[in-house]
Design an enzyme around this catalytic site. Structure first.
Site, PDB file in Angstrom:
ATOM      1  N   GLY A 229       0.822  -1.211   0.000  1.00 23.51           N
ATOM      2  CA  GLY A 229       0.000   0.000   0.000  1.00 23.51           C
ATOM      3  C   GLY A 229       0.860   1.267   0.000  1.00 23.51           C
ATOM      4  O   GLY A 229       0.488   2.278  -0.604  1.00 23.51           O
ATOM      5  N   ASP A 230       2.008   1.223   0.665  1.00 24.71           N
ATOM      6  CA  ASP A 230       2.902   2.386   0.715  1.00 24.71           C
ATOM      7  C   ASP A 230       3.513   2.663  -0.662  1.00 24.71           C
ATOM      8  O   ASP A 230       3.609   3.813  -1.093  1.00 24.71           O
ATOM      9  CB  ASP A 230       4.026   2.154   1.739  1.00 24.71           C
ATOM     10  CG  ASP A 230       3.476   1.873   3.128  1.00 24.71           C
ATOM     11  OD1 ASP A 230       2.403   2.396   3.461  1.00 24.71           O
ATOM     12  OD2 ASP A 230       4.131   1.122   3.880  1.00 24.71           O
ATOM     13  N   ALA A 231       3.931   1.591  -1.339  1.00 22.56           N
ATOM     14  CA  ALA A 231       4.493   1.746  -2.689  1.00 22.56           C
ATOM     15  C   ALA A 231       3.410   2.227  -3.652  1.00 22.56           C
ATOM     16  O   ALA A 231       3.657   3.070  -4.525  1.00 22.56           O
ATOM     17  CB  ALA A 231       5.075   0.409  -3.170  1.00 22.56           C
TER      18      ALA A 231
END
Ligand code: ADP
Length: 282
Positions: A229-231
């Site tokens: 999700g961060d990427a």
């Protein structure tokens, strides 16, 4: 990028531990982690100038974390050092890429909105908030809005309190996974700005008052979903900052998510050319 900065120890096991915690570790790896620093390193890889706002301790993990962030070009000059232990997260990953996380107490919540220098904020084109306690996140958002700096928000598994309701309503770009979107559905119905809803291996949808745009995602063999999700958020934000269309931003974000789930640990080595190549070949 504001939020958690950790050190991650990833333990690979055949099966996730049973409730008594027994699992055979096949191998382990260590790297910087924490939602904000994952997104920050991914943004730096995509060629975006990024400054990281968060807190680390005064121990060897802080040195490791800073060195790693420096080496990939994330500006750490606004990172706060406090007396205590850097937060260390232990991430257990099984053969299907499923994850289970536990952490020490650590100091990754020691960053306050007052710690952000006015000149750092003034130099920003956008503020991205992730995994942050509600009052710090709200105060940072308020300061950014005063300067007309757009704010994005990804609660990062913390949407367990109504204290985020105002942020959910007000931020100009909101990232949620499906479970989080279901939990705040009534707020999303009245939101005036876009919400990006992530659907794991089903891709993602941008929902806004103008309608919905979906990208089906990429069919990959996921080996470690930590940090996906961060990427994804970094891929979307990098495209938005470059003025690309919503459709392209969504495809770029899904490509970053797909690359992340094929990469061990919460970090993924991204570049604009890797994302372009991935989109062209898949
Ligand atoms: P979060 O990790 O924030 O809970 P998701 O699990 O939905 O959110 O994953 C974020 C993004 O990462 C997805 O929208 C997708 O682009 C990518 N992704 C996650 N899991 C997979 C998978 N199994 N196969 C392909 N892409 C994935």
């Amino acid at each position: 990028c504001a939020g958690h900065v950790n050190w991650d120890v990833t333990l690979h096991v055949d099966d996730l531990p049973d409730p008594d915690g027994e699992a055979a570790i096949t191998h382990q790896s260590q790297a910087g982690g924490g939602s904000a620093s994952n997104t920050a390193t991914a943004l730096a890889g995509l060629g975006i100038d990024v400054s990281l706002l968060g807190s680390v301790g005064d121990d060897q993990y802080a040195t490791l974390a800073r060195d790693e962030l420096d080496s990939v070009g994330v500006d750490c000059s606004a990172l706060k050092s406090v007396s205590g232990e850097t937060t260390v997260k232990y991430i257990v990953v099984d053969e299907d890429g499923e994850v289970f996380v536990f952490a020490n107490e650590g100091v990754n919540e020691a960053y306050d909105a007052d710690d952000l220098a006015e000149e750092t904020l003034a130099a920003a084109d956008r503020l991205h908030l992730t995994s942050q306690d509600p009052s710090t996140a709200a105060d940072l958002a308020k300061r950014a809005r005063k300067r007309s700096i757009p704010v994005s928000f990804d609660p990062g598994r913390r949407l367990d309190t109504r204290a985020y309701d105002d942020l959910i309503r007000e931020v100009d770009l909101l990232f949620l996974n499906e479970r989080e979107a279901d939990a705040v559905e009534s707020l999303l119905e009245t939101r005036e700005f876009p919400t990006v809803i992530k659907r794991g291996n089903g891709g993602a949808t941008v929902r806004s008052p103008d309608g919905r745009i979906t990208h089906e995602g990429f069919d990959v063999d996921a080996s470690d979903t930590a940090g996906a999700g961060d990427a994804f958020a970094a891929g979307y934000l990098a495209s938005v900052l470059r003025g690309r269309s919503v459709r392209d931003a969504l495809a770029d974000a899904n490509a970053c998510g797909a690359l992340a789930v094929q990469s061990p640990g919460a970090r993924v080595d991204l570049s604009l050319s890797a994302v372009e190549r991935y989109r062209r070949d898949h």
